[in-house]
Scaffold this active site. Structure first.
Site, PDB file in Angstrom:
ATOM      1  N   LYS A  15       3.561  14.517 -12.773  1.00  0.00           N
ATOM      2  CA  LYS A  15       3.781  13.198 -12.170  1.00  0.00           C
ATOM      3  C   LYS A  15       4.137  13.327 -10.680  1.00  0.00           C
ATOM      4  CE  LYS A  15       2.646  11.418 -16.016  1.00  0.00           C
ATOM      5  NZ  LYS A  15       3.351  11.365 -17.255  1.00  0.00           N
TER       6      LYS A  15
HETATM    7  C1  LIG Z   1       3.237  10.946 -18.742  1.00  0.00           C
HETATM    8  C2  LIG Z   1       3.103   9.626 -19.409  1.00  0.00           C
HETATM    9  C3  LIG Z   1       3.964   9.212 -20.428  1.00  0.00           C
HETATM   10  C4  LIG Z   1       4.967  10.109 -21.056  1.00  0.00           C
HETATM   11  O1  LIG Z   1       5.881  10.679 -20.197  1.00  0.00           O
HETATM   12  P1  LIG Z   1       6.574  12.057 -20.641  1.00  0.00           P
HETATM   13  O2  LIG Z   1       7.643  12.234 -19.623  1.00  0.00           O
HETATM   14  O3  LIG Z   1       5.525  13.122 -20.590  1.00  0.00           O
HETATM   15  O4  LIG Z   1       7.110  11.862 -22.002  1.00  0.00           O
HETATM   16  C5  LIG Z   1       3.842   7.937 -20.920  1.00  0.00           C
HETATM   17  N1  LIG Z   1       2.904   7.097 -20.466  1.00  0.00           N
HETATM   18  C6  LIG Z   1       2.038   7.454 -19.507  1.00  0.00           C
HETATM   19  C7  LIG Z   1       1.048   6.463 -19.013  1.00  0.00           C
HETATM   20  C8  LIG Z   1       2.097   8.733 -18.951  1.00  0.00           C
HETATM   21  O5  LIG Z   1       1.221   9.094 -18.007  1.00  0.00           O
END
Ligand SMILES: *Cc1c(COP(=O)(O)O)cnc(C)c1O
Length: 371
Positions: A181
């Protein structure tokens, strides 16, 4: 090899983690408290913010705190990372998929409205790849039908909507700090909310159901999980947060360079540059039939040129789990087309302009059949 993403870390991050490791306190502690305060300040809007061990946990905690469960339907786009739908199943509720726009990859109010039934309790808009969903119309609709709106902003930390940061409006919004992210705590997530009663429930769900009274006495009145963030992650997050706006500016500059250099071509659909976009990913669509190449062949051709593209994402309703709810090919044409044609081009702050140029040449040679 140029990866599609890579976290941006330097000595400051290493030093921050080392300090926590040497402090003797690794689990949730002072760094988490400091990170929560700094993030709330960054988001703005006087919201309450709590961090979690993942974005998925944050989404789950909100749905559980609202009492979403068996018999309830939750509307979610068919095009997202599968966590957006899995959290609905986790609560015992039923996911109701809706189609997305081909360019923004986002849902709109009309699609949501068409999916509302008497059992609909919530809608989870996803700000895909850092591009804000048009929220106003969705909020109006939600008010009319008394729905919870839970924004999945896992890909949208730093994104702005109408000049305000996503998360600043007071409704529940969840972020993720997975290493892919726009900023990272290794694994981690955050939730913003303004309702104090729900916040109390969410805090209990985050940590074993434990409630404390004024004297420090402890009671457990309902189930709680184990969703807290360790201080090591928070220390990393504190450093990353300071750099986030710079990261996102760099992402935007790289995305604009892609948009300038990639050609108009009838086998190519490009994302659009809009106000407030945080450019978590740069996803294009390629019509494999038109260019006479399968996606696997294209991925292989790119790999030969030391470029590792990504695929975000297969349409969720076609996973075996979701076919059990009766979904099938043909249900959501845009999500399915994106699932088949999407390619994520490398985009991360550590890249340089010449990396973008190299990827553009490779994509152009795919379009020309000259790879
Ligand atoms: C990455 C992501 C998640 C989950 O986040 P995590 O921290 O990996 O649990 C949920 N929704 C979307 C759209 C994502 O890209």
């Amino acid at each position: 090899m140029l990866p599609f993403t890579r976290p941006t870390l330097d000595a400051e991050e290493f030093e921050a983690i080392k300090e926590v490791l040497q402090s003797g306190w690794l689990a949730t502690g002072p760094k988490v408290a400091a990170f929560e305060a700094a993030l709330a300040d960054y988001i703005g809007g006087d919201v309450q913010l709590r961090v979690f061990n993942s974005g998925t946990s944050a989404l789950e905690a909100v749905l559980l705190a609202y009492g979403i469960g068996p018999g309830d339907e939750v509307i979610v786009p068919a095009m997202s990372f599968v966590a957006s739908a899995n959290v609905i199943v986790r609560c015992g509720a039923t996911p109701k998929f809706v189609d997305v726009d081909l360019v923004s990859r986002n849902i709109d109010a009309a699609a949501v409205e068409a999916a509302i039934t008497p059992n609909t309790k919530a809608v989870i808009p996803v700000h895909f790849a850092g591009r804000a969903v048009d929220m106003d119309a969705i909020y109006q609709l939600a008010e009319l039908h008394n729905l919870l709106v839970l924004e999945d902003a896992a890909q949208a930390i730093g994104t702005q909507y109408q000049g305000r940061r996503i998360g600043s409006a007071g409704n529940p919004v969840c972020f993720s700090f997975h290493p892919n992210k726009n900023m990272t705590t290794i694994e981690g997530g955050a939730l913003v909310i303004s309702d104090p009663v729900l916040l109390k429930k969410i805090e209990a769900i985050r940590f074993h159901g434990i409630e404390r009274d004024e004297q420090g006495g402890m009671d457990v009145t309902a189930w709680g999980g184990k969703m807290n963030m360790p201080d090591v992650g928070a220390a990393l997050g504190l450093v990353q947060l300071k750099k986030l706006d710079g990261f996102n500016l760099k992402r935007r500059a790289l995305a604009r360079r892609y948009l300038q250099q990639l050609p108009k071509h009838d086998a190519l659909v490009l994302p659009a540059d809009v106000e407030g976009h945080s450019w978590h990913m740069f996803c294009i669509l390629l019509d494999w039939e038109k260019i006479g190449l399968s996606r696997n062949q294209a991925l292989e051709a790119l790999k030969q040129q030391a470029i590792a593209a990504g695929i975000h994402y297969p349409a969720m309703h076609l996973f075996s789990l979701y076919r059990q709810y009766g979904y099938k090919p043909g249900d959501f044409p845009n999500a399915e087309r994106i699932g088949e044609q999407t390619l994520t081009l490398p985009l991360f702050p550590g890249m340089e302009g010449k990396d973008v140029d190299r990827v553009c040449s490779a994509v152009i040679s795919l379009l020309n059949g000259s790879y």
